[in-house]
Design an enzyme around this catalytic site. Structure first.
Site, PDB file in Angstrom:
ATOM      1  N   GLN A   8       0.821  -1.213   0.000  1.00  0.00           N
ATOM      2  CA  GLN A   8       0.000   0.000   0.000  1.00  0.00           C
ATOM      3  C   GLN A   8       0.851   1.257   0.000  1.00  0.00           C
ATOM      4  OE1 GLN A   8      -2.954   0.141   3.098  1.00  0.00           O
ATOM      5  NE2 GLN A   8      -4.011  -1.687   2.400  1.00  0.00           N
TER       6      GLN A   8
ATOM      7  N   PRO B 285      -5.168  -6.701   5.007  1.00  0.00           N
ATOM      8  CA  PRO B 285      -5.676  -7.578   3.947  1.00  0.00           C
ATOM      9  C   PRO B 285      -4.739  -8.767   3.738  1.00  0.00           C
ATOM     10  CG  PRO B 285      -5.613  -5.276   3.225  1.00  0.00           C
ATOM     11  CD  PRO B 285      -4.854  -5.347   4.512  1.00  0.00           C
TER      12      PRO B 285
ATOM     13  N   ASP C  19     -11.802   1.921   1.063  1.00  0.00           N
ATOM     14  CA  ASP C  19     -10.788   2.896   1.505  1.00  0.00           C
ATOM     15  C   ASP C  19      -9.490   2.786   0.714  1.00  0.00           C
ATOM     16  OD1 ASP C  19      -8.534   1.479   3.247  1.00  0.00           O
ATOM     17  OD2 ASP C  19     -10.398   0.544   3.857  1.00  0.00           O
ATOM     18  N   GLN C  20      -9.186   1.590   0.168  1.00  0.00           N
ATOM     19  CA  GLN C  20      -7.933   1.419  -0.571  1.00  0.00           C
ATOM     20  C   GLN C  20      -7.915   2.181  -1.895  1.00  0.00           C
ATOM     21  OE1 GLN C  20      -6.145  -2.635  -0.654  1.00  0.00           O
ATOM     22  NE2 GLN C  20      -7.761  -3.190   0.778  1.00  0.00           N
TER      23      GLN C  20
ATOM     24  N   TYR D 177     -13.253  -3.004   2.382  1.00  0.00           N
ATOM     25  CA  TYR D 177     -11.795  -2.830   2.346  1.00  0.00           C
ATOM     26  C   TYR D 177     -11.352  -2.127   1.066  1.00  0.00           C
ATOM     27  CZ  TYR D 177     -12.366  -6.175   6.082  1.00  0.00           C
ATOM     28  OH  TYR D 177     -12.788  -6.788   7.228  1.00  0.00           O
TER      29      TYR D 177
ATOM     30  N   HIS E 236     -11.900   4.236   8.121  1.00  0.00           N
ATOM     31  CA  HIS E 236     -10.692   4.212   7.297  1.00  0.00           C
ATOM     32  C   HIS E 236     -10.882   5.046   6.031  1.00  0.00           C
ATOM     33  CE1 HIS E 236      -9.101   0.905   9.779  1.00  0.00           C
ATOM     34  NE2 HIS E 236      -7.937   1.200   9.233  1.00  0.00           N
TER      35      HIS E 236
END
Length: 368
Positions: free
Chosen positions: A108, A138, A306-307, A303, A329
């Site tokens: 990330q 993750p 926010d990524q 998930y 997040h």
């Protein structure tokens, strides 16, 4: 002629969720955009606060990529200074926190930094060591089967990932290789408002250093939960796998499920094996998470929500994505992106779902 002094942007690390994601996104955008930052109250809302080994490794990786000068990059530090230099691609980088810290969180930090180049089309290489399947991050299988396929399909990323060795908690020892081809122009804006019907559910239940029967029990429990919740059995395919000797370090396991839809969306659900949970509980937990992510009707799971914020902020044009309820997040990622990039976000929220609207900054290396 006097040298122009660029003041560091002060970022309060206690904002919103006040954890590692705020730190990672800030450092990533600092490196990519050549904007010096000073981050105070690092991980203020975590116990203990301050940097842990994985955060130290992530910042050092970002600093290596952009030849940055840093201060305060040590375990337990609550103030970090990051003054980036220039990103030169293609290059080969590696990171190893020396613990079971997540390889996916290191990815990330580094991925956006390696996505853009004005002078080459050759890929950069990234070798990440540590944990591959752990809680609080993750699983690498989620990145491989949900995040990267989504980013390839919707934003045109050319990124490949190979798991050389799996590293299970608490030993770590995993080895993940990534090849990242740079983009010469800005990322495209995306519009995702209609998910469409679920056409297939795929999954992998894996163990390393443990009997295959445990993976089969995870698989069967996950399958049974999905079918009992109304998912047709003929669209479900979950594999059970035991890693070969030498392909895993330590003993552990986990399961990742993902749903594919008519609208080209990929929705995930996952769970990691622990000593306190039976394989049946792990398999059911992954299925329940997938079903929860499907129930709100959004085009991304909690998930992925926010990524992708950092990429929407860098994209050119207006992106609009229907999601489930906005997570803390995501709120944190939006705040950091607005502080760093100039992108403008609007979060349109209802009781059970939401829409994220972003007018991206249109970043390209030529404009940096």
């Amino acid at each position: 002629m006097a040298t122009k002094v660029i003041q560091s942007l002060l970022i309060d690390g206690s904002f919103c969720e006040g954890g590692g994601q705020l730190l990672r996104n800030t450092v990533t955008l600092s490196a990519l955009l050549s904007k010096p930052v000073s981050i105070c109250n690092v991980r203020h809302n975590r116990k203990p606060p301050g940097l842990r080994k994985q955060h130290e490794a992530g910042i050092k990786l970002a600093a290596e990529i952009c030849s940055a000068d840093t201060t305060g990059v040590a375990v337990a530090s609550t103030t970090v200074g990051f003054k980036p230099g220039t990103v030169h691609l293609p290059s080969t980088f590696s990171a190893d926190p020396g613990t079971a810290a997540s390889t996916t969180l290191l990815l990330q930090v580094s991925l956006p930094c390696l996505l853009f180049s004005s002078n080459t089309s050759e890929p950069s290489s990234l070798v990440l060591r540590g944990g591959t399947n752990a809680t609080q991050a993750p699983q690498v299988d989620y990145i491989q089967h949900v995040f990267l396929p989504f980013m390839r399909k919707k934003m045109g990323l050319d990124v490949s990932l190979k798991i050389n060795t799996r590293g299970y908690f608490p030993k770590g020892g995993g080895n993940v290789y990534c090849s990242i081809s740079p983009m010469s122009g800005p990322l495209p804006a995306i519009s995702l408002l209609e998910r469409g019907a679920v056409t297939a559910i795929r999954g992998e239940a894996r163990v390393g250093g443990l009997p295959l029967s445990l993976a089969k029990r995870m698989k069967e429990a996950g399958h049974q939960k999905l079918v009992s919740s109304g998912i047709p059995a003929d669209i479900i395919q979950i594999d059970s796998v035991r890693e070969k000797e030498g392909d895993a370090f330590g003993a552990g396991g986990g399961i990742v499920l993902w749903a594919e839809t008519e609208g080209g969306c990929i929705i995930g659900g996952s769970a990691v094996s622990t000593k306190t949970k039976t394989p049946e509980e792990v398999g059911q937990g992954a299925a329940e998470e997938l079903l929860l992510n499907l129930a709100h009707g959004g085009c991304v799971d909690e998930y992925l929500q926010d990524q992708i914020i950092i990429f929407l902020a860098l994209a050119k044009g207006k992106s609009t994505i229907k999601t489930g309820p906005i997570t803390m997040h995501t709120r944190t990622a939006v705040w950091v992106a607005e502080q760093m990039t100039g992108a403008k976000f609007a979060l349109q929220e209802n009781e059970s779902d939401a829409t994220i609207v972003c007018e991206g900054s249109g970043y390209s290396p030529q404009a940096s």
